[in-house]
Scaffold this motif. Structure first.
Motif, PDB file in Angstrom:
ATOM      1  N   ARG A 191     -12.821  -7.715  -7.491  1.00  0.00           N
ATOM      2  CA  ARG A 191     -13.035  -7.070  -8.786  1.00  0.00           C
ATOM      3  C   ARG A 191     -11.826  -7.193  -9.717  1.00  0.00           C
ATOM      4  NH1 ARG A 191     -17.273  -3.167  -8.875  1.00  0.00           N
ATOM      5  NH2 ARG A 191     -18.474  -3.234  -6.940  1.00  0.00           N
ATOM      6  N   GLY A 192     -10.730  -7.746  -9.215  1.00  0.00           N
ATOM      7  CA  GLY A 192      -9.534  -7.896 -10.035  1.00  0.00           C
ATOM      8  C   GLY A 192      -8.728  -6.615 -10.148  1.00  0.00           C
ATOM      9  N   PHE A 193      -8.976  -5.668  -9.268  1.00  0.00           N
ATOM     10  CA  PHE A 193      -8.270  -4.395  -9.285  1.00  0.00           C
ATOM     11  C   PHE A 193      -7.065  -4.454  -8.361  1.00  0.00           C
ATOM     12  CE2 PHE A 193     -12.614  -2.136 -10.020  1.00  0.00           C
ATOM     13  CZ  PHE A 193     -12.661  -2.622 -11.313  1.00  0.00           C
ATOM     14  N   ARG A 194      -6.303  -3.369  -8.357  1.00  0.00           N
ATOM     15  CA  ARG A 194      -5.165  -3.227  -7.446  1.00  0.00           C
ATOM     16  C   ARG A 194      -5.283  -1.886  -6.756  1.00  0.00           C
ATOM     17  NH1 ARG A 194      -1.573  -5.029 -12.090  1.00  0.00           N
ATOM     18  NH2 ARG A 194      -1.571  -7.268 -11.881  1.00  0.00           N
ATOM     19  N   ALA A 195      -4.687  -1.809  -5.578  1.00  0.00           N
ATOM     20  CA  ALA A 195      -4.697  -0.546  -4.840  1.00  0.00           C
ATOM     21  C   ALA A 195      -3.371  -0.397  -4.113  1.00  0.00           C
ATOM     22  CB  ALA A 195      -5.856  -0.507  -3.855  1.00  0.00           C
ATOM     23  N   VAL A 196      -3.001   0.836  -3.874  1.00  0.00           N
ATOM     24  CA  VAL A 196      -1.824   1.134  -3.059  1.00  0.00           C
ATOM     25  C   VAL A 196      -2.251   2.125  -1.986  1.00  0.00           C
ATOM     26  CG1 VAL A 196      -0.143   0.701  -4.885  1.00  0.00           C
ATOM     27  CG2 VAL A 196      -1.037   3.001  -4.562  1.00  0.00           C
ATOM     28  N   ARG A 197      -1.530   2.056  -0.889  1.00  0.00           N
ATOM     29  CA  ARG A 197      -1.748   3.019   0.185  1.00  0.00           C
ATOM     30  C   ARG A 197      -0.497   3.882   0.268  1.00  0.00           C
ATOM     31  NH1 ARG A 197      -3.259   1.838   6.501  1.00  0.00           N
ATOM     32  NH2 ARG A 197      -2.793   3.947   7.222  1.00  0.00           N
ATOM     33  N   ASN A 198      -0.712   5.180   0.226  1.00  0.00           N
ATOM     34  CA  ASN A 198       0.398   6.114   0.328  1.00  0.00           C
ATOM     35  C   ASN A 198      -0.064   7.260   1.208  1.00  0.00           C
ATOM     36  OD1 ASN A 198       1.766   8.784  -0.987  1.00  0.00           O
ATOM     37  ND2 ASN A 198       3.167   7.048  -0.874  1.00  0.00           N
ATOM     38  N   GLY A 199       0.644   7.466   2.303  1.00  0.00           N
ATOM     39  CA  GLY A 199       0.235   8.502   3.237  1.00  0.00           C
ATOM     40  C   GLY A 199      -1.162   8.223   3.725  1.00  0.00           C
ATOM     41  N   GLY A 200      -2.036   9.175   3.592  1.00  0.00           N
ATOM     42  CA  GLY A 200      -3.408   9.021   4.057  1.00  0.00           C
ATOM     43  C   GLY A 200      -4.394   8.689   2.966  1.00  0.00           C
ATOM     44  N   GLN A 201      -3.915   8.170   1.825  1.00  0.00           N
ATOM     45  CA  GLN A 201      -4.790   7.877   0.684  1.00  0.00           C
ATOM     46  C   GLN A 201      -4.625   6.437   0.197  1.00  0.00           C
ATOM     47  OE1 GLN A 201      -6.836  10.220  -1.209  1.00  0.00           O
ATOM     48  NE2 GLN A 201      -6.556  11.509   0.595  1.00  0.00           N
ATOM     49  N   TYR A 202      -5.741   5.884  -0.242  1.00  0.00           N
ATOM     50  CA  TYR A 202      -5.717   4.660  -1.043  1.00  0.00           C
ATOM     51  C   TYR A 202      -5.902   5.107  -2.483  1.00  0.00           C
ATOM     52  CZ  TYR A 202      -6.306   1.273   2.767  1.00  0.00           C
ATOM     53  OH  TYR A 202      -6.128   0.490   3.866  1.00  0.00           O
ATOM     54  N   VAL A 203      -5.092   4.584  -3.375  1.00  0.00           N
ATOM     55  CA  VAL A 203      -5.248   4.823  -4.805  1.00  0.00           C
ATOM     56  C   VAL A 203      -5.642   3.487  -5.412  1.00  0.00           C
ATOM     57  CG1 VAL A 203      -4.144   5.593  -6.933  1.00  0.00           C
ATOM     58  CG2 VAL A 203      -3.503   6.639  -4.745  1.00  0.00           C
ATOM     59  N   ILE A 204      -6.805   3.447  -6.035  1.00  0.00           N
ATOM     60  CA  ILE A 204      -7.340   2.200  -6.583  1.00  0.00           C
ATOM     61  C   ILE A 204      -7.266   2.270  -8.104  1.00  0.00           C
ATOM     62  CG2 ILE A 204      -9.325   0.649  -6.655  1.00  0.00           C
ATOM     63  CD1 ILE A 204      -9.578   3.254  -4.100  1.00  0.00           C
ATOM     64  N   PHE A 205      -6.600   1.295  -8.692  1.00  0.00           N
ATOM     65  CA  PHE A 205      -6.473   1.185 -10.141  1.00  0.00           C
ATOM     66  C   PHE A 205      -7.575   0.234 -10.595  1.00  0.00           C
ATOM     67  CE2 PHE A 205      -2.422   2.160  -8.268  1.00  0.00           C
ATOM     68  CZ  PHE A 205      -1.961   3.206  -9.047  1.00  0.00           C
ATOM     69  N   CYS A 206      -8.589   0.770 -11.233  1.00  0.00           N
ATOM     70  CA  CYS A 206      -9.790   0.012 -11.571  1.00  0.00           C
ATOM     71  C   CYS A 206      -9.663  -0.671 -12.934  1.00  0.00           C
ATOM     72  CB  CYS A 206     -11.000   0.927 -11.520  1.00  0.00           C
ATOM     73  SG  CYS A 206     -11.247   1.686  -9.903  1.00  0.00           S
ATOM     74  N   ASN A 207      -8.602  -1.436 -13.059  1.00  0.00           N
ATOM     75  CA  ASN A 207      -8.366  -2.209 -14.267  1.00  0.00           C
ATOM     76  C   ASN A 207      -7.402  -3.334 -13.913  1.00  0.00           C
ATOM     77  OD1 ASN A 207      -5.530  -1.329 -14.680  1.00  0.00           O
ATOM     78  ND2 ASN A 207      -6.497   0.669 -15.012  1.00  0.00           N
ATOM     79  N   ARG A 208      -7.119  -4.160 -14.886  1.00  0.00           N
ATOM     80  CA  ARG A 208      -6.205  -5.293 -14.660  1.00  0.00           C
ATOM     81  C   ARG A 208      -4.907  -5.123 -15.438  1.00  0.00           C
ATOM     82  NH1 ARG A 208     -11.292  -9.299 -14.949  1.00  0.00           N
ATOM     83  NH2 ARG A 208     -11.867  -9.069 -12.768  1.00  0.00           N
ATOM     84  N   ASP A 209      -4.607  -3.896 -15.796  1.00  0.00           N
ATOM     85  CA  ASP A 209      -3.397  -3.621 -16.566  1.00  0.00           C
ATOM     86  C   ASP A 209      -2.144  -3.859 -15.726  1.00  0.00           C
ATOM     87  OD1 ASP A 209      -5.110  -2.870 -18.572  1.00  0.00           O
ATOM     88  OD2 ASP A 209      -4.777  -0.719 -18.325  1.00  0.00           O
ATOM     89  N   GLU A 210      -1.048  -4.097 -16.426  1.00  0.00           N
ATOM     90  CA  GLU A 210       0.243  -4.277 -15.759  1.00  0.00           C
ATOM     91  C   GLU A 210       0.615  -3.005 -15.010  1.00  0.00           C
ATOM     92  OE1 GLU A 210       4.909  -4.826 -17.006  1.00  0.00           O
ATOM     93  OE2 GLU A 210       3.366  -5.277 -18.464  1.00  0.00           O
ATOM     94  N   MET A 211       1.239  -3.183 -13.875  1.00  0.00           N
ATOM     95  CA  MET A 211       1.708  -2.040 -13.079  1.00  0.00           C
ATOM     96  C   MET A 211       3.232  -2.109 -12.965  1.00  0.00           C
ATOM     97  SD  MET A 211      -1.062  -1.780 -10.013  1.00  0.00           S
ATOM     98  CE  MET A 211      -0.138  -0.499  -9.230  1.00  0.00           C
ATOM     99  N   ARG A 212       3.821  -0.932 -12.928  1.00  0.00           N
ATOM    100  CA  ARG A 212       5.269  -0.837 -12.736  1.00  0.00           C
ATOM    101  C   ARG A 212       5.523   0.317 -11.803  1.00  0.00           C
ATOM    102  NH1 ARG A 212       9.741   1.649 -15.832  1.00  0.00           N
ATOM    103  NH2 ARG A 212       8.101   2.625 -17.050  1.00  0.00           N
ATOM    104  N   LEU A 213       6.168   0.038 -10.685  1.00  0.00           N
ATOM    105  CA  LEU A 213       6.487   1.066  -9.726  1.00  0.00           C
ATOM    106  C   LEU A 213       7.695   1.849 -10.206  1.00  0.00           C
ATOM    107  CD1 LEU A 213       5.894   2.347  -6.974  1.00  0.00           C
ATOM    108  CD2 LEU A 213       7.426   0.650  -5.950  1.00  0.00           C
ATOM    109  N   ILE A 214       7.561   3.135 -10.224  1.00  0.00           N
ATOM    110  CA  ILE A 214       8.676   3.999 -10.639  1.00  0.00           C
ATOM    111  C   ILE A 214       9.262   4.603  -9.382  1.00  0.00           C
ATOM    112  CG2 ILE A 214       9.326   6.041 -11.965  1.00  0.00           C
ATOM    113  CD1 ILE A 214       6.910   5.377 -13.785  1.00  0.00           C
ATOM    114  N   GLU A 215      10.523   4.280  -9.119  1.00  0.00           N
ATOM    115  CA  GLU A 215      11.196   4.764  -7.906  1.00  0.00           C
ATOM    116  C   GLU A 215      12.385   5.602  -8.269  1.00  0.00           C
ATOM    117  OE1 GLU A 215      10.979   1.902  -4.418  1.00  0.00           O
ATOM    118  OE2 GLU A 215      11.237   0.566  -6.131  1.00  0.00           O
TER     119      GLU A 215
END
Length: 84
Positions: free
Chosen positions: A60-84
């Protein structure tokens, strides 16, 4: 429990077919609107499997991350930037 798309009653997610579960996930209003949805890792692995889930996210062209016991799915193709 999730709402089966063909039935007004709620049924346990353990009896839902993987394809129906994925269709339900990506037909959520947030997903359709290009927002964010999340699901428990254990549900993903139990119902559809990690590989099938990741394949569908990528198809689908989406992105997802796994953190702890959750998947977070970003349902778009926008740029992502990890904030640490």
């Amino acid at each position: 429990m999730i709402q089966h798309p063909l039935s007004p009653r709620r049924i346990p997610s353990s009896v839902v077919e993987p394809e129906i579960w994925l269709r339900h996930l990506f037909s959520a209003k947030a997903a359709i609107d290009g927002g964010v949805v999340r699901r428990k890792v254990r549900d993903v692995e139990r119902i559809v499997g990690r590989h099938a889930f990741e394949s569908e996210v990528l198809r689908r062209g989406f992105r997802a991350v796994r953190n702890g016991g959750q998947y977070v799915i970003f349902c778009n193709r926008d740029e992502m930037r990890l904030i640490e």
